[in-house]
Design a protein around this motif. Structure first.
Motif: not given
Ligand SMILES: Cc1cc2nc3c(=O)[nH]c(=O)nc-3n(C[C@H](O)[C@H](O)[C@H](O)COP(=O)(O)OP(=O)(O)OC[C@H]3O[C@@H](n4cnc5c(N)ncnc54)[C@H](O)[C@@H]3O)c2cc1C
Length: 591
Positions: A27-28, A48, A94, A98, A100-101, A248, A561, A573
């Motif tokens: 996401l981020a 990724e 995620s 996820n 999507g709410s 990574v 996050a 999200s």
């Molecule tokens: C099942 C589920 C349901 C959810 N439902 C909702 C919802 O309904 N509404 C809402 O607002 N939020 C929801 N969320 C929460 C929201 O999606 C997450 O909080 C958000 O996506 C986190 O963003 P992020 O960028 O921190 O991490 P992520 O989006 O998880 O991204 C991290 C990325 O880093 C990659 N990665 C990790 N380690 C490595 C590495 N060593 N090398 C390369 N790549 C790596 C991962 O594969 C992933 O693609 C949900 C989450 C989940 C898991």
């Protein structure tokens, strides 16, 4: 033309230099990369771990939410007590799997972030006002159609963006049956939670219908970070390349003295069947941006020698930067599901589910609220001492807990979310409600247990370690049972299936002791982990400053996050898009 778009091949990437290297295309990570590459003279590599699954219905079809969970697109992080935490291992992270709410927390929760920073950093704008600007920037909101309004959809357009990349809207399949409005009305009738028009407006203590991150004009297709920030430009921007299916393994440093200067990253092939043995490298002219999510970002820092020397030493990793709180301050939420059979009404729709109620402490504990408030105030010191091994110190955690208690007591932010679901898992369950505890005082940690980057880190959430967290979970369930018995929802329910007789109703909704046993046996992990590289001042245990730069590094930022210092009464999200949008502007301003 340089290699651009999305690729699984290291050809033309291995050994190359980019302005920015982003670890994690979730996401981020994709949000930041999307903004930085708006300037055609800036080059960005995103690496990724997962694959590009944008054409897999488990990703693009938001009606298939939960089908991907536990499968190859899910990291499925093991935690203690036999629980697992879902996380997207796929392009978009995620946001690609996820629910999507689309909701936001309460104003005071964002304002708290600034109070945990240095006073001199207040001007950076980590507060509701600053975040609202960037949450709106990420968003392209479609107000409800007349047909959706009939089904109960409402909105306050002023709190939404209308020209950002992420589509949010109510769905074509939105339920028209009586169940969602009945649940919201019963929640208000049973506890006094007020109805509001929009859960994105900074007042989360209410009941209402919520939109989803989907594109109404594209068959409700999921609007993930990949679909919104990358897809529209992937063939146009020759300055942006995303390498998938590569993990990574560490950050490469130019020096071993502080501040550390990152020169690039090392990575290896990673598929469902391969843990690559060859190590590739790519270099960063300006910055390395860590965006691997709250359970992986700390692991990457630790593998790179940034973390607690006492943890890294035994693994033969030299702590170049002995930053003890990397991976600490983990906050993950817990849920229990209550299910019931209906009286034969038609669902009239397919979803996604979108009726939500968010009670505060006073609504949950009713007559016992005053004593609960007194208990919090009297216990903060003890709780902080009990969780200190997952923090910088007991004193630091006490300060953070006081801020958390303040928003709970003074600002009356929600402690529980009720997420109402049409059709539960139990046979014959027409309705289900996910009862989830939002603001745990329990703190946990993420720590690597091996120098092998393919080995999962140890995730210890410390579920319910502070007894108050279980009290909240139980109070939520008791009030939920009452809501099921309150009109107009009670008219639609024939019998409670879960927990049903497992928690006998003693006339007062069941004993606390019975509820506790059942909750502990059946709780799940929500998959909202955060806080493991918190944005706080150093004396509170911060890992990054207000510019999201890792303390004592010159050019490593965390953008995901992990940086949120405290939980939100929200689905995360929309807020994390806001964090990433703001981070992109901070980075642009720095160069
Ligand atoms: C099942 C589920 C349901 C959810 N439902 C909702 C919802 O309904 N509404 C809402 O607002 N939020 C929801 N969320 C929460 C929201 O999606 C997450 O909080 C958000 O996506 C986190 O963003 P992020 O960028 O921190 O991490 P992520 O989006 O998880 O991204 C991290 C990325 O880093 C990659 N990665 C990790 N380690 C490595 C590495 N060593 N090398 C390369 N790549 C790596 C991962 O594969 C992933 O693609 C949900 C989450 C989940 C898991």
């Amino acid at each position: 033309t340089p290699v651009h778009g999305v690729t699984t091949s290291t050809d033309g990437i291995d050994g190359k230099t980019y302005d920015y290297v982003v670890i994690g295309g979730g996401l981020a990570g994709l949000t930041v990369a999307g903004r930085l590459t708006e300037d055609p003279s800036v080059t960005v590599l995103v690496v990724e771990a997962g694959a590009d699954d944008r054409n897999n219905p488990e990703v693009y079809d938001i009606y298939e939410f939960t089908v991907a969970l536990g499968g190859p697109l899910d990291w499925n992080f093991p935690a203690e007590d036999g629980r697992t935490i879902a996380g997207g291992r796929t392009l978009g992270g995620s946001s690609s799997i996820n629910g999507g709410s689309w909701t936001r927390g309460s104003v005071a929760q964002y304002d708290t972030w600034t109070t945990l920073l240095e006073p001199s950093e207040a001007e950076v704008g980590w507060n509701w006002e600053g975040m609202l600007h960037y949450m709106k920037k990420s968003e392209n909101f479609m107000p409800p159609t007349p047909d959706q309004v009939v089904k109960g959809a409402e909105s306050i357009p002023a709190v939404h963006g209308a020209s950002g990349p992420v589509h949010s809207a109510f769905s074509h399949g939105m339920y028209k049956g009586p169940q969602q409005p009945a649940f919201l009305a019963a929640a208000t009738n049973a506890s006094g939670i007020v109805h509001c028009k929009d859960l994105s407006a900074g007042q989360a203590n209410c009941v209402t219908m919520t939109p989803c991150s989907l594109n109404y004009n594209d068959n409700d297709r999921r609007s993930s970070s990949a679909q919104s920030y990358l897809t529209p430009v992937e063939n146009i921007r020759t300055n942006w390349v995303t390498l998938t299916q590569h993990l990574v393994t560490r950050i490469i440093w130019a020096n071993s003295t502080l501040p550390l200067v990152a020169t690039g990253i090392e990575f290896a092939e990673y598929t469902n069947t391969t843990n690559g043995t060859t190590r590739y490298t790519a270099y960063a002219r300006k910055e390395v941006i860590v965006a691997a999510g709250a359970l992986r970002t700390p692991a990457i820092l630790q593998l790179s020698g940034v973390g607690d020397a006492d943890v890294l030493g035994p693994l033969n990793i030299t702590a170049l930067l002995d930053l003890k709180t990397v991976g600490k301050n983990l906050q993950e939420q817990t849920n229990n599901v209550m299910e019931a059979s209906g009286t034969g009404w038609a669902y009239n729709g397919t979803g996604p589910n979108n009726a939500i109620a968010f009670p505060n402490l006073f609504q949950l504990f009713g007559n016992a609220s005053d004593s609960k408030v007194a208990e919090i105030n009297a216990s903060i010191e003890t709780w902080a001492a009990s969780q200190a091994s997952h923090a910088y110190s007991a004193a630091a955690l006490e300060t953070i807990f006081r801020a958390q208690a303040n928003v709970i007591i003074k600002d009356k932010v929600p402690l529980i979310e009720y997420f109402f679901v049409t059709v539960g898992a139990a046979p014959g369950a027409d309705v289900a409600t996910v009862n989830w505890q939002l603001l745990p005082f329990s703190r946990g940690s993420v720590q690597i247990v091996s120098a092998d980057p393919f080995v999962y880190p140890n995730v210890h959430v410390n579920y319910f370690n502070v007894s108050f967290d279980l009290d909240v979970q139980v109070a939520g369930l008791k009030l939920l049972r009452e809501i099921y018995k309150t009109q107009p929802l009670s008219d639609l329910i024939s019998s409670e299936l879960l927990p049903g007789s497992a928690v006998p109703d003693d006339g007062e909704g069941g004993s606390d002791a019975d509820w506790r046993v059942w909750a502990l046996q059946n709780y799940g992990s929500v998959a909202h982990p955060l806080g493991t590289a918190s944005m706080m001042r150093r004396e509170l245990g911060g890992v990054v400053d207000a510019y999201l730069k890792v303390y004592d590094t010159q050019n490593v930022r965390v953008v995901d996050a992990s940086i949120l210092p405290t939980q939100l009464s929200a689905h995360l999200s929309s807020s994390i898009y806001g964090v990433a949008e703001k981070a992109a502007d901070l980075i642009k301003a720095a160069w």
